[in-house]
Scaffold this active site. Structure first.
Site, PDB file in Angstrom:
ATOM      1  N   HIS A   1      60.411 -53.617  67.856  1.00 15.19           N
ATOM      2  CA  HIS A   1      61.662 -53.554  67.099  1.00 15.19           C
ATOM      3  C   HIS A   1      62.657 -52.596  67.758  1.00 15.19           C
ATOM      4  O   HIS A   1      63.869 -52.834  67.747  1.00 15.19           O
ATOM      5  CB  HIS A   1      61.411 -53.106  65.664  1.00 15.19           C
ATOM      6  CG  HIS A   1      60.996 -54.198  64.737  1.00 15.19           C
ATOM      7  ND1 HIS A   1      61.693 -55.390  64.625  1.00 15.19           N
ATOM      8  CD2 HIS A   1      59.949 -54.295  63.870  1.00 15.19           C
ATOM      9  CE1 HIS A   1      61.097 -56.160  63.733  1.00 15.19           C
ATOM     10  NE2 HIS A   1      60.032 -55.524  63.261  1.00 15.19           N
TER      11      HIS A   1
ATOM     12  N   HIS B   1      61.625 -60.400  64.919  1.00 12.32           N
ATOM     13  CA  HIS B   1      60.357 -61.108  65.090  1.00 12.32           C
ATOM     14  C   HIS B   1      60.593 -62.429  65.818  1.00 12.32           C
ATOM     15  O   HIS B   1      61.713 -62.937  65.863  1.00 12.32           O
ATOM     16  CB  HIS B   1      59.720 -61.409  63.735  1.00 12.32           C
ATOM     17  CG  HIS B   1      59.309 -60.178  62.987  1.00 12.32           C
ATOM     18  ND1 HIS B   1      58.925 -60.208  61.666  1.00 12.32           N
ATOM     19  CD2 HIS B   1      59.221 -58.883  63.367  1.00 12.32           C
ATOM     20  CE1 HIS B   1      58.609 -58.993  61.264  1.00 12.32           C
ATOM     21  NE2 HIS B   1      58.785 -58.167  62.284  1.00 12.32           N
TER      22      HIS B   1
ATOM     23  N   GLU C   1      44.589 -52.210  61.286  1.00 12.60           N
ATOM     24  CA  GLU C   1      45.914 -52.628  61.739  1.00 12.60           C
ATOM     25  C   GLU C   1      46.432 -51.736  62.866  1.00 12.60           C
ATOM     26  O   GLU C   1      46.532 -50.519  62.712  1.00 12.60           O
ATOM     27  CB  GLU C   1      46.928 -52.588  60.595  1.00 12.60           C
ATOM     28  CG  GLU C   1      48.303 -53.089  61.042  1.00 12.60           C
ATOM     29  CD  GLU C   1      49.437 -52.722  60.093  1.00 12.60           C
ATOM     30  OE1 GLU C   1      50.491 -53.372  60.192  1.00 12.60           O
ATOM     31  OE2 GLU C   1      49.271 -51.799  59.276  1.00 12.60           O
TER      32      GLU C   1
ATOM     33  N   ASP D   1      54.382 -53.436  66.479  1.00 12.17           N
ATOM     34  CA  ASP D   1      55.585 -54.020  65.893  1.00 12.17           C
ATOM     35  C   ASP D   1      56.780 -53.067  65.998  1.00 12.17           C
ATOM     36  O   ASP D   1      57.887 -53.478  66.368  1.00 12.17           O
ATOM     37  CB  ASP D   1      55.294 -54.343  64.427  1.00 12.17           C
ATOM     38  CG  ASP D   1      56.495 -54.901  63.686  1.00 12.17           C
ATOM     39  OD1 ASP D   1      56.879 -56.044  63.965  1.00 12.17           O
ATOM     40  OD2 ASP D   1      57.033 -54.190  62.813  1.00 12.17           O
TER      41      ASP D   1
ATOM     42  N   HIS E   1      52.701 -62.008  63.302  1.00 13.70           N
ATOM     43  CA  HIS E   1      53.849 -62.727  63.864  1.00 13.70           C
ATOM     44  C   HIS E   1      54.053 -62.247  65.293  1.00 13.70           C
ATOM     45  O   HIS E   1      53.375 -61.327  65.760  1.00 13.70           O
ATOM     46  CB  HIS E   1      55.117 -62.467  63.040  1.00 13.70           C
ATOM     47  CG  HIS E   1      55.407 -61.001  62.881  1.00 13.70           C
ATOM     48  ND1 HIS E   1      55.924 -60.231  63.897  1.00 13.70           N
ATOM     49  CD2 HIS E   1      55.219 -60.154  61.830  1.00 13.70           C
ATOM     50  CE1 HIS E   1      56.038 -58.975  63.488  1.00 13.70           C
ATOM     51  NE2 HIS E   1      55.616 -58.899  62.243  1.00 13.70           N
TER      52      HIS E   1
ATOM     53  N   SER F   1      56.285 -59.297  57.893  1.00 18.75           N
ATOM     54  CA  SER F   1      54.895 -58.842  57.830  1.00 18.75           C
ATOM     55  C   SER F   1      54.300 -58.873  56.435  1.00 18.75           C
ATOM     56  O   SER F   1      53.082 -58.804  56.290  1.00 18.75           O
ATOM     57  CB  SER F   1      54.793 -57.421  58.394  1.00 18.75           C
ATOM     58  OG  SER F   1      55.116 -57.388  59.756  1.00 18.75           O
TER      59      SER F   1
END
Length: 516
Positions: free
Chosen positions: A333, A446, A324, A329, A371, A103
């Site tokens: 994860h 990712h 954001e 994300d 991503h 990122s």
């Protein structure tokens, strides 16, 4: 629809059996598409970039289905707010030294216009991660700075720490994304003169108008008890230099209509017309997942965006805002697809709120991701199947059921008695259920495929086809006549080429004069 853990499938709507239904829908879409032949060539007074961290195309699709199902629909036919944007392209996300990016390097690309190494923010690929002495001379500036230098108001809103990878590329130049405060920096880096990212937030670009997110603990002296979690060591201040960056900001902004807030009540009690600068730090680190958010004390992303725009839009020269959805994300994860997808739906709500408060005539809005993730869903599920549900078949190898959602790797890999876990024995609808993964890892990784770029507003048509990720801020700057993209805005005589947009009030006065 979902009742408990059982699925009630949506029957095929009678209208969908008729060719007329699909032909009419397609013709209506075609008519709308034809209106795009007249391109919007106005100057973009305002720029908004929504960044879904880790929001790959499978995440967008799954979130679309979830949004529809939350509204009692089948889900597949639903439109996200970003789906309504007229122009869509793809961005190649690789870092200069990584096929599958992180990122930090990607943020440098879509904010500074330059591809960079993984783990670094606001520096070119000549800088080497964690090597402080490679910083100087390799700094690159961001579109937030370009906008500020052009006289626009600028803001950052995130659900992560305000000094996390994505927001930090807006203002920092750091060879290591993890240098949140001086506590996380090695002694040699401090000796060589490198600054931590939290410090750079307040020093590099003077007077960023709006900053909202988490990361409180990085702003206070080490062991300073947190205002919200007193006595909890992990939430206490981290700074070794003894500085209280928040108090320094408060003192600096005392006579500039600046306000510091740390909870939702304080935020929503503000009158934006009397606020010129806002610093909102709502958690010691990242904000909680939206599903776990305390709605009394923690603002949603949508609420933060609404306040930010109300403050920023007062500037007659316009504004730039980075938003954001950073915990999409984190959910991936951790293998927690439900958290990730609800974070995506919340960001989509924020996009809708921003759309209500701005105009496509003078505001360029872009939605994209840095991503992807190794997340997907499949298994020949039937129409209307809950996105978190089971595939309608057993594995023909181990004769066990499986969820539609699955990860290529991650913490969801589990063996029970030497075989794959039987998901029917666990609550796979739980918010923190970790979807099964093919390869065991403590944290899922990712993905390396291209990400979607949704665009609307002035010159949004320049985002088309497949481009390098660093192309994005160049288009935004060109549309707004800022940064290095100014020459096309004026003729040799100095008159404007791109059309400025009259405010609604100015337009009304003009029409009134004509009618009178």
């Amino acid at each position: 629809m979902l009742f408990g853990r059982y699925v009630v499938f949506f029957p095929l709507a009678e209208q969908e059996k008729e060719p007329k239904f699909w032909n009419t829908w397609a013709q209506r879409t075609l008519k709308n598409a034809l209106t795009l032949e007249t391109l919007n060539r106005n100057t973009a007074k305002n720029l908004i970039l929504f960044l879904g961290d880790g929001m790959g195309v499978p995440t967008v699709t799954a979130a679309r289905i979830l949004k529809g199902q939350l509204n009692g629909q089948s889900g597949e036919e639903t439109q996200l707010e970003m789906d309504k944007f007229p122009f869509v392209s793809l961005a190649k996300t690789y870092n200069t030294n990584a096929q599958v990016p992180d990122s930090a390097g990607t943020a440098t690309a879509y904010l500074c216009g330059v591809k960079a190494n993984e783990g670094t923010v606001g520096v070119s690929a000549a800088a080497v991660r964690s090597q402080c002495n490679t910083t100087e001379g390799n700094e690159v500036t961001s579109i937030l700075k370009w906008a500020k230098e052009a006289g626009k108001s600028v803001g950052i809103v995130t659900t992560t720490r305000v000094n996390h990878a994505t927001p930090s590329a807006s203002y920092a130049h750091s060879v290591d994304r993890d240098w949140y405060s001086d506590n996380e920096m090695p002694a040699d880096a401090l000796k060589d003169g490198c600054k931590d990212i939290a410090r750079q937030l307040f020093e590099n670009i003077p007077n960023i108008d709006v900053v909202m997110g988490g990361g409180r603990k990085y702003m206070f002296p080490k062991n300073t008890s947190d205002v919200e979690y007193p006595g909890v060591a992990k939430h206490s201040g981290t700074r070794k230099d003894g500085r209280n960056l928040v108090q320094e900001w408060i003192d600096k902004m005392r006579n500039k209509r600046g306000h510091y807030v740390w909870n939702k009540k304080q935020l929503l009690s503000l009158n934006p017309t009397s606020v010129d600068y806002l610093l909102g730090l709502f958690e010691p680190a990242d904000l909680p997942y939206n599903l776990e958010r305390n709605t009394e004390t923690d603002p949603s992303l949508t609420e933060m965006v609404e306040v930010a725009i109300k403050i920023l839009r007062k500037n007659p020269k316009g504004f730039y805002l980075l938003v954001e959805g950073g915990r999409i994300d984190h959910g991936h994860h951790e293998g927690k697809a439900k958290q990730a997808l609800h974070e995506t739906v919340e960001m989509d709500r924020a996009i809708g709120q921003a759309s209500l408060m701005t105009s496509i005539h003078d505001t360029m809005t872009i939605v994209t991701a840095d991503h992807s993730h190794v997340f997907n869903f499949g298994g020949y599920t039937v129409r209307g199947n809950t996105i978190f549900g089971l595939a309608p078949m057993m594995s023909d190898v181990d004769q066990k059921p499986f969820t539609s959602i699955i990860y290529g790797n991650g913490p969801g890999y589990k063996l029970v008695n030497g075989g794959r876990e039987n998901v029917s024995t666990v609550d796979y609808q739980d918010s923190n259920y970790q979807a099964q993964a093919a390869v065991p890892l403590s944290m899922e990784t990712h993905g390396g495929e291209d990400v979607a770029v949704f665009a609307k507003g002035p010159l949004a048509h320049l985002l088309h086809g497949v481009h390098e990720q660093n192309y994005i801020p160049h288009v935004m700057a060109y549309a707004a006549c800022i940064g290095q993209n100014r020459e096309h805005c004026f003729t040799s005589s100095g008159s404007a080429v791109l059309r400025p947009v009259l405010s609604s009030m100015a337009t009304l006065l003009t029409v009134t004069r004509i009618l009178c």
